[in-house]
Design an enzyme around this catalytic site. Structure first.
Site, PDB file in Angstrom:
ATOM      1  N   ASN A   1      14.326  14.085  31.304  1.00  0.00           N
ATOM      2  CA  ASN A   1      13.121  13.559  30.621  1.00  0.00           C
ATOM      3  C   ASN A   1      12.524  12.727  31.597  1.00  0.00           C
ATOM      4  O   ASN A   1      12.814  12.157  32.230  1.00  0.00           O
ATOM      5  CB  ASN A   1      13.289  13.149  29.176  1.00  0.00           C
ATOM      6  CG  ASN A   1      14.354  12.127  29.286  1.00  0.00           C
ATOM      7  OD1 ASN A   1      13.912  10.866  29.605  1.00  0.00           O
ATOM      8  ND2 ASN A   1      15.443  12.443  28.618  1.00  0.00           N
TER       9      ASN A   1
ATOM     10  N   ASP B   1      26.457  12.401  20.577  1.00  0.00           N
ATOM     11  CA  ASP B   1      25.358  11.188  20.278  1.00  0.00           C
ATOM     12  C   ASP B   1      26.089   9.797  20.579  1.00  0.00           C
ATOM     13  O   ASP B   1      26.955   9.541  19.915  1.00  0.00           O
ATOM     14  CB  ASP B   1      24.929  11.330  18.922  1.00  0.00           C
ATOM     15  CG  ASP B   1      23.637  10.258  18.555  1.00  0.00           C
ATOM     16  OD1 ASP B   1      23.813   9.209  18.923  1.00  0.00           O
ATOM     17  OD2 ASP B   1      22.936  10.897  18.146  1.00  0.00           O
TER      18      ASP B   1
HETATM   19  O1  C5P Z   1      18.186  11.016  18.234  1.00  0.00           O
HETATM   20  P1  C5P Z   1      17.206  10.375  18.935  1.00  0.00           P
HETATM   21  O2  C5P Z   1      17.247  10.804  20.330  1.00  0.00           O
HETATM   22  O3  C5P Z   1      15.943  10.167  18.504  1.00  0.00           O
HETATM   23  O4  C5P Z   1      17.826   8.751  18.869  1.00  0.00           O
HETATM   24  C1  C5P Z   1      17.478   8.075  19.689  1.00  0.00           C
HETATM   25  C2  C5P Z   1      18.539   6.948  19.901  1.00  0.00           C
HETATM   26  O5  C5P Z   1      19.771   7.370  19.973  1.00  0.00           O
HETATM   27  C3  C5P Z   1      18.535   6.286  21.119  1.00  0.00           C
HETATM   28  O6  C5P Z   1      18.912   4.734  21.058  1.00  0.00           O
HETATM   29  C4  C5P Z   1      19.121   6.771  22.171  1.00  0.00           C
HETATM   30  O7  C5P Z   1      19.987   6.038  23.367  1.00  0.00           O
HETATM   31  C5  C5P Z   1      20.306   7.300  21.479  1.00  0.00           C
HETATM   32  N1  C5P Z   1      20.779   8.644  21.476  1.00  0.00           N
HETATM   33  C6  C5P Z   1      22.082   8.601  22.131  1.00  0.00           C
HETATM   34  N2  C5P Z   1      22.955   9.626  22.426  1.00  0.00           N
HETATM   35  C7  C5P Z   1      22.254  10.887  22.228  1.00  0.00           C
HETATM   36  C8  C5P Z   1      20.857  10.894  21.592  1.00  0.00           C
HETATM   37  C9  C5P Z   1      20.240   9.774  21.473  1.00  0.00           C
HETATM   38  O8  C5P Z   1      22.995   7.652  22.174  1.00  0.00           O
HETATM   39  N3  C5P Z   1      22.653  12.063  22.673  1.00  0.00           N
END
Ligand code: C5P
Length: 400
Positions: free
Chosen positions: A212, A307
């Site tokens: 990204n 995550d």
């Molecule tokens: O779920 P989303 O991507 O919107 O959430 C954003 C937050 O979750 C950010 O703090 C990002 O660093 C973290 N994140 C993560 N691992 C992932 C996806 C998001 O730590 N696989």
């Protein structure tokens, strides 16, 4: 930020043309009230005289390993013990290679091998030398040993070529030294914070990946601001093209799985700030060989990435006391951020409005911060200012 006056730096001057700038560094350090003890290598003495360094440092410049007189005054082990930080400027390809491989054939390399003090190196060499695989291998070894690098900068070189290889400017090295010495002095002294930053890259085949547009700027600024408050910071960074902040341990990773592993390896921590833009999915089975253009279309099978934020927030006894997540939203910032706070199990969510021009990849941010107490809407600020305010808020929370 200023370092305490009693601190002292052992300054190793290597044999490169950039050594002509080192006396200016000595001057800046002395002006800030820091002690400087110079060591001049044989090569270094071709470019700068021991007398100039001694006069500016206000103390004798050491050159020889086997000098009866010097060793009687202060031996090479005591030299490193007396310093708070060892700085190598310029760090030549040869000095880097010797240090990476544990050679000890002169005073500079012996001190580097005998020390348990933090080391900061400012590499300087011809652009082709800097990009040579052997130099990069040695730099990676030194980084893995915890040695911090500042520079080299891009620009015109004494040899007429252009590219990375110029020693960082004395002022930048001076600031890096101050930041490093400030570690352990500020209100976050003794605290460890993990920061993730940048994108992740998920391989599709050996040459292609999913990623990204994250620049890493906000996460890097947060890591810098926390280090300025005295925290020990582990920055787990995806691939970005910005310089690591001074005084921060950088662990570079590529994929989400590697980022998760690096975060686990960095535990325990008092706080974790997850500013990385982690890819939510990765190719199910990356090909070992480059995918061939056999058909007009290709269907990719993706699986969900771990995550990292949610895992750290649910980590049991080793969970950092404060876990901060980020949310990049294009609408209904507060509502989405509140939902994310609950679903991820973190303590704060910093939501940024990426629909605003200049936020994604730019230098400004427009955020709202949500925690159990409610919502704070911050005005549009530079990413550096957002980082400072966030670091201060983290400090207040940890020290409450
Ligand atoms: O779920 P989303 O991507 O919107 O959430 C954003 C937050 O979750 C950010 O703090 C990002 O660093 C973290 N994140 C993560 N691992 C992932 C996806 C998001 O730590 N696989």
């Amino acid at each position: 930020m200023s370092a305490p006056k009693s601190r002292s730096v052992l300054l190793i001057v290597g044999g490169g043309i950039a050594a002509y700038k080192t006396p200016e560094l000595v001057r800046l350090l002395r002006k800030a009230g820091l002690g400087v003890r110079p060591i001049l290598t044989e090569g270094g003495a071709q470019f700068v005289t021991p007398l100039s360094l001694s006069v500016l440092a206000g103390t004798k410049t050491r050159q020889a390993l086997f000098s009866q007189e010097d060793e009687a005054e202060i031996d090479h082990i005591a030299l490193s013990r007396a310093a708070d930080l060892i700085v190598v400027a310029p760090a030549t390809a040869n000095l880097i290679a010797k240090a990476a491989n544990g050679h000890a054939d002169d005073l500079a390399t012996t001190v580097l091998l005998a020390t348990d003090k933090p080391v900061l190196m400012a590499p300087a060499m011809n652009v082709r030398m800097w990009s040579h695989a052997a130099v990069q291998r040695n730099v990676a070894l030194l980084r893995a040993d915890g040695i911090q690098m500042i520079g080299p900068d891009d620009g015109e070189m004494a040899c007429g070529e252009y590219g990375p290889g110029r020693m960082a400017e004395p002022l930048a090295i001076f600031e890096a030294i101050q930041a490093r010495l400030a570690q352990g002095d500020g209100p976050l002294a003794g605290r460890h914070v993990i920061v993730t930053a940048g994108p992740t890259q998920e391989p599709l085949d050996p040459v292609r990946y999913l990623a990204n547009r994250s620049s890493g700027k906000q996460g890097y600024a947060i890591a810098a601001a926390l280090a300025e408050l005295g925290a020990k910071v582990t920055l787990v960074s995806g691939p970005v093209s910005i310089e690591p902040p001074p005084g921060v341990t950088v662990n570079r990773v590529m994929t989400a799985q590697q980022m998760l592993d690096a975060c686990h390896a960095a535990l325990p921590a008092d706080a974790a700030v997850m500013a990385a833009a982690v890819c939510d999915w990765r190719p199910h089975a990356p090909a070992n060989q480059k995918l061939k253009k056999a058909n007009a279309s290709l269907t990719l099978s993706l699986i969900e990435n771990p995550d990292i934020l949610a895992q750290l927030a649910a980590y049991g006894p080793e969970r950092p006391g404060l876990v901060v997540g980020f949310a990049a939203e294009t609408n209904d910032l507060a509502a989405h951020a509140a939902a994310k706070l609950a679903s991820k199990g973190c303590d704060w969510i910093v939501a940024n409005d990426v629909s605003e021009p200049g936020v994604m990849g730019g230098d400004e941010n427009s955020i709202c911060l949500i925690d159990a107490n409610g919502i704070e809407n911050w005005p549009r600020l530079s990413k550096i200012e957002v980082a400072r305010r966030l670091a201060q808020k983290i400090e207040r929370s940890l020290n409450a």
